[in-house]
Design a protein around this motif. Structure first.
Motif, PDB file in Angstrom:
ATOM      1  N   GLU A   7       0.799  -1.216   0.000  1.00  0.00           N
ATOM      2  CA  GLU A   7       0.000   0.000   0.000  1.00  0.00           C
ATOM      3  C   GLU A   7       0.837   1.274   0.000  1.00  0.00           C
ATOM      4  O   GLU A   7       0.378   2.320  -0.408  1.00  0.00           O
ATOM      5  CB  GLU A   7      -0.932   0.009   1.225  1.00  0.00           C
ATOM      6  CG  GLU A   7      -1.963  -1.115   1.202  1.00  0.00           C
ATOM      7  CD  GLU A   7      -2.832  -1.084  -0.049  1.00  0.00           C
ATOM      8  OE1 GLU A   7      -3.131   0.028  -0.541  1.00  0.00           O
ATOM      9  OE2 GLU A   7      -3.183  -2.159  -0.549  1.00  0.00           O
ATOM     10  N   GLY A 227      -4.403  -2.617 -12.273  1.00  0.00           N
ATOM     11  CA  GLY A 227      -5.263  -2.943 -11.142  1.00  0.00           C
ATOM     12  C   GLY A 227      -5.448  -1.768 -10.206  1.00  0.00           C
ATOM     13  O   GLY A 227      -6.556  -1.511  -9.711  1.00  0.00           O
ATOM     14  N   ARG A 228      -4.372  -1.020  -9.970  1.00  0.00           N
ATOM     15  CA  ARG A 228      -4.448   0.160  -9.111  1.00  0.00           C
ATOM     16  C   ARG A 228      -5.305   1.249  -9.736  1.00  0.00           C
ATOM     17  O   ARG A 228      -6.076   1.929  -9.047  1.00  0.00           O
ATOM     18  CB  ARG A 228      -3.036   0.696  -8.854  1.00  0.00           C
ATOM     19  CG  ARG A 228      -2.114  -0.285  -8.155  1.00  0.00           C
ATOM     20  CD  ARG A 228      -2.504  -0.470  -6.711  1.00  0.00           C
ATOM     21  NE  ARG A 228      -1.574  -1.355  -6.013  1.00  0.00           N
ATOM     22  CZ  ARG A 228      -1.711  -1.720  -4.765  1.00  0.00           C
ATOM     23  NH1 ARG A 228      -2.742  -1.292  -4.056  1.00  0.00           N
ATOM     24  NH2 ARG A 228      -0.835  -2.541  -4.202  1.00  0.00           N
ATOM     25  N   GLU A 231      -8.972   0.070  -9.338  1.00  0.00           N
ATOM     26  CA  GLU A 231      -9.396   0.110  -7.938  1.00  0.00           C
ATOM     27  C   GLU A 231      -9.643   1.537  -7.460  1.00  0.00           C
ATOM     28  O   GLU A 231     -10.554   1.792  -6.667  1.00  0.00           O
ATOM     29  CB  GLU A 231      -8.328  -0.541  -7.056  1.00  0.00           C
ATOM     30  CG  GLU A 231      -8.225  -2.043  -7.190  1.00  0.00           C
ATOM     31  CD  GLU A 231      -7.000  -2.588  -6.488  1.00  0.00           C
ATOM     32  OE1 GLU A 231      -6.362  -1.818  -5.726  1.00  0.00           O
ATOM     33  OE2 GLU A 231      -6.662  -3.766  -6.711  1.00  0.00           O
ATOM     34  N   ALA A 232      -8.828   2.475  -7.946  1.00  0.00           N
ATOM     35  CA  ALA A 232      -8.955   3.865  -7.516  1.00  0.00           C
ATOM     36  C   ALA A 232     -10.019   4.631  -8.300  1.00  0.00           C
ATOM     37  O   ALA A 232     -10.253   5.811  -8.034  1.00  0.00           O
ATOM     38  CB  ALA A 232      -7.608   4.575  -7.655  1.00  0.00           C
ATOM     39  N   ASP A 237     -11.406  -1.057 -17.036  1.00  0.00           N
ATOM     40  CA  ASP A 237     -10.657  -2.057 -17.793  1.00  0.00           C
ATOM     41  C   ASP A 237     -10.796  -1.821 -19.294  1.00  0.00           C
ATOM     42  O   ASP A 237      -9.833  -2.001 -20.054  1.00  0.00           O
ATOM     43  CB  ASP A 237     -11.152  -3.466 -17.442  1.00  0.00           C
ATOM     44  CG  ASP A 237     -10.486  -4.026 -16.201  1.00  0.00           C
ATOM     45  OD1 ASP A 237      -9.253  -3.878 -16.073  1.00  0.00           O
ATOM     46  OD2 ASP A 237     -11.193  -4.592 -15.355  1.00  0.00           O
TER      47      ASP A 237
END
Length: 270
Positions: A7, A227-228, A231-232, A237
């Motif tokens: 993180e 992925g980050r 997620e944010a 995608d």
């Protein structure tokens, strides 16, 4: 900052397979600049060099060629998996955190770090340790990015593909800043070297506006952080897949952030 903290550590994890692709692209883009400076500084046979945050093998190998069999190159990084294969001869590879661990002993004629300190949380301490490792008359060469000076992936934002690219680059910068990266660090290097007591301070800047290596670097980087980004909430995608397809066409003029190179000399002992 610790590499193993998912993180808070380095966003571009060297343990991922894309890291090797990134190191190769960075080598093609920036090795000519780095070694132009190294040669102008007179680094040659018999000298001792410390390569900080080595990442890939190209800079340690280039330094080894210059110092010859009577010199020494110490290459350090938190993760040394990409440099282990070059151990031997004059090259020594050490797992090392520049902001937390004592510098390698012996003193150095050159200490060099490229695209490292912008990611280090305690940059001031890392710089202090590198300066302290210099022999009298030794040279410190720091090269770091300054995304704030030129934040765009596509400086010529001429269509939807370029706008998407720039939006994803903005998301990347946000993720970096959230990990403690200083996105305006590069421009401060001349002042920081002067404040550290070095002499003969000089600096310049370089960034390519289009290059096949820029496309390779961008694709590998986006795959590492996709992925980050999702997620944010910075990209979907579908947007990432569209951007990667756009990059693969070779029709986007992709740039990097400017790399500021700054160098100075430790004063000779009185």
């Amino acid at each position: 900052m610790t590499e193993n903290d998912p993180e808070h550590g380095y966003l571009l994890d060297n343990r991922q397979t894309e890291a090797g692709i990134r190191f190769g692209a960075l080598s093609k883009l920036f090795d000519p600049v780095t070694f132009r400076h190294v040669d102008e500084l007179g680094i040659g046979v018999g000298m001792r060099c410390w390569e900080v945050g080595a990442g890939g093998p190209s800079v340690p190998l280039g330094l080894a060629e210059r110092v010859g069999p009577t010199g020494a190159v110490v290459a350090t990084d938190i993760d040394v998996s990409w440099t282990q294969d070059v151990v031997g001869g004059v090259i020594e590879v050490l797992a090392h955190d520049v902001a937390a661990d004592p510098p390698p002993g012996g003193g150095f004629d050159l200490v060099h770090a490229r695209l490292v300190l912008v990611h280090v949380t305690d940059r001031a301490e890392a710089l202090r340790r590198m300066v302290g490792a210099l022999r009298p008359g030794g040279r410190l060469l720091l090269e770091d990015a300054d995304p704030g000076l030129q934040p765009l992936l596509c400086p010529d934002e001429s269509g939807p593909e370029q706008r998407l690219a720039n939006r994803l680059r903005s998301g990347f910068r946000s993720l970096m800043a959230g990990r403690g990266a200083d996105l305006s660090y590069g421009r401060t290097l001349p002042r920081l070297l002067r404040e550290a007591g070095l002499e003969d301070i000089r600096a310049d800047a370089y960034f390519p506006i289009t290059s096949p290596a820029c496309a390779v670097l961008e694709a590998a980087t986006v795959r590492q952080i996709r992925g980050r980004l999702v997620e944010a909430g910075l990209a979907t995608d579908e947007e990432i897949e569209r951007h990667l397809a756009n990059v693969a066409t070779g029709h986007l003029d992709l740039a990097t952030a400017p790399m500021i190179s700054a160098w100075g000399r430790r004063p000779q002992s009185p």
